[in-house]
Design a protein around this motif. Structure first.
Motif, mmCIF file in Angstrom:
data_model
loop_
_atom_site.group_PDB
_atom_site.id
_atom_site.type_symbol
_atom_site.label_atom_id
_atom_site.label_comp_id
_atom_site.label_asym_id
_atom_site.label_seq_id
_atom_site.Cartn_x
_atom_site.Cartn_y
_atom_site.Cartn_z
ATOM 1 N N LEU A 84 0.838 -1.104 0.178
ATOM 2 C CA LEU A 84 0.060 0.092 -0.083
ATOM 3 C C LEU A 84 1.154 1.356 -0.028
ATOM 4 O O LEU A 84 0.920 2.070 -0.963
ATOM 5 C CB LEU A 84 -0.866 -0.016 1.179
ATOM 6 C CG LEU A 84 -1.666 1.409 1.346
ATOM 7 C CD1 LEU A 84 -2.639 1.437 0.269
ATOM 8 C CD2 LEU A 84 -2.665 1.286 2.821
ATOM 9 N N GLU A 133 1.062 3.946 -3.226
ATOM 10 C CA GLU A 133 0.762 5.525 -3.005
ATOM 11 C C GLU A 133 1.482 6.394 -3.224
ATOM 12 O O GLU A 133 1.376 7.408 -3.710
ATOM 13 C CB GLU A 133 -0.227 5.400 -1.747
ATOM 14 C CG GLU A 133 -1.428 4.612 -1.674
ATOM 15 C CD GLU A 133 -2.235 5.092 -0.568
ATOM 16 O OE1 GLU A 133 -1.999 5.429 0.609
ATOM 17 O OE2 GLU A 133 -3.460 4.810 -0.471
ATOM 18 N N GLY A 158 -4.850 7.462 -2.578
ATOM 19 C CA GLY A 158 -6.121 7.310 -2.880
ATOM 20 C C GLY A 158 -6.577 7.077 -4.343
ATOM 21 O O GLY A 158 -7.756 7.214 -4.618
ATOM 22 N N ALA A 160 -6.949 5.418 -8.388
ATOM 23 C CA ALA A 160 -7.182 4.363 -9.085
ATOM 24 C C ALA A 160 -6.102 3.755 -9.300
ATOM 25 O O ALA A 160 -5.869 2.346 -9.088
ATOM 26 C CB ALA A 160 -8.309 4.632 -10.055
ATOM 27 N N GLU A 214 -4.413 2.049 -6.247
ATOM 28 C CA GLU A 214 -5.180 0.948 -6.080
ATOM 29 C C GLU A 214 -4.787 -0.239 -6.998
ATOM 30 O O GLU A 214 -4.460 -1.376 -6.563
ATOM 31 C CB GLU A 214 -6.581 1.039 -6.079
ATOM 32 C CG GLU A 214 -7.503 -0.156 -5.627
ATOM 33 C CD GLU A 214 -8.826 0.090 -5.788
ATOM 34 O OE1 GLU A 214 -9.564 -0.664 -5.630
ATOM 35 O OE2 GLU A 214 -9.243 1.375 -5.533
ATOM 36 N N HIS A 215 -4.538 0.011 -8.180
ATOM 37 C CA HIS A 215 -4.537 -0.979 -9.292
ATOM 38 C C HIS A 215 -2.782 -1.529 -9.027
ATOM 39 O O HIS A 215 -2.390 -2.801 -9.063
ATOM 40 C CB HIS A 215 -4.515 -0.492 -10.606
ATOM 41 C CG HIS A 215 -4.116 -1.526 -11.479
ATOM 42 N ND1 HIS A 215 -4.909 -2.507 -12.074
ATOM 43 C CD2 HIS A 215 -3.164 -1.529 -12.583
ATOM 44 C CE1 HIS A 215 -4.476 -3.306 -13.011
ATOM 45 N NE2 HIS A 215 -3.286 -2.698 -13.437
ATOM 46 N N GLU A 217 -1.301 -1.505 -6.101
ATOM 47 C CA GLU A 217 -1.255 -2.304 -4.928
ATOM 48 C C GLU A 217 -1.754 -3.523 -5.429
ATOM 49 O O GLU A 217 -1.155 -4.708 -4.717
ATOM 50 C CB GLU A 217 -2.221 -1.610 -3.784
ATOM 51 C CG GLU A 217 -2.201 -2.527 -2.640
ATOM 52 C CD GLU A 217 -3.109 -1.886 -1.589
ATOM 53 O OE1 GLU A 217 -3.017 -2.630 -0.444
ATOM 54 O OE2 GLU A 217 -4.037 -1.130 -2.066
ATOM 55 N N GLU A 218 -2.635 -3.693 -6.032
ATOM 56 C CA GLU A 218 -3.305 -5.133 -6.547
ATOM 57 C C GLU A 218 -2.221 -5.838 -7.191
ATOM 58 O O GLU A 218 -2.048 -7.010 -6.912
ATOM 59 C CB GLU A 218 -4.467 -5.131 -7.238
ATOM 60 C CG GLU A 218 -5.792 -4.464 -6.496
ATOM 61 C CD GLU A 218 -6.826 -4.118 -7.311
ATOM 62 O OE1 GLU A 218 -6.890 -4.252 -8.590
ATOM 63 O OE2 GLU A 218 -7.886 -3.485 -6.816
#
Length: 91
Positions: free
Chosen positions: A42, A46, A52, A54, A57-58, A60-61
Motif C-alpha cells: 500500500l 501510494e 487514494g 485508482a 489501488e491497481h 497495490e493489487e
C-alpha cells in the motif's frame, strides 16, 4: 488473479525491487510478517501513484498478486530475496 508464471510489468517490477531494498536496508534480520507485506504494498503504491488514486489501488493489487506469501520463519532479508525473484531477478 494474476498469473505468477509471467513477469510483472515494469512498474510492478520496480516497486518490488524498491520494497526489497527497503527490507534489506532496515533491520534485515528481523522477522518478516504478512501485515508488513500488506503495509509495504500500500505504502509504495501510494507513494508512486498518489494517495487514494485508482492507479495506486491497481498498483497495490499487482504488487500483492506478484509478491509471494511470507514463509514461516522468514527474515526481512529472506523475503527481500523472494521479492527480487518475483521481479525477475536482480536486473
Amino acid at each position: 488473479m494474476q498469473d505468477r508464471t509471467r513477469l510483472p510489468d515494469a512498474d510492478t517490477r520496480a516497486l518490488l525491487q524498491q520494497i526489497a531494498a527497503r527490507l534489506l536496508a532496515e533491520r534485515p534480520q528481523h522477522p518478516m510478517r504478512e501485515t508488513l507485506r500488506l503495509a509495504l504494498a500500500l505504502t509504495f503504491a501510494e507513494r508512486r501513484h498518489g494517495y487514494g488514486t485508482a492507479r495506486a489501488e491497481h498498483a497495490e493489487e499487482l504488487l500483492l498478486a506478484h509478491a509471494p506469501a511470507v514463509g514461516k520463519g522468514w527474515t526481512r532479508s529472506r523475503y527481500a530475496e523472494a521479492l527480487r525473484e518475483a521481479a525477475g531477478g536482480d536486473r
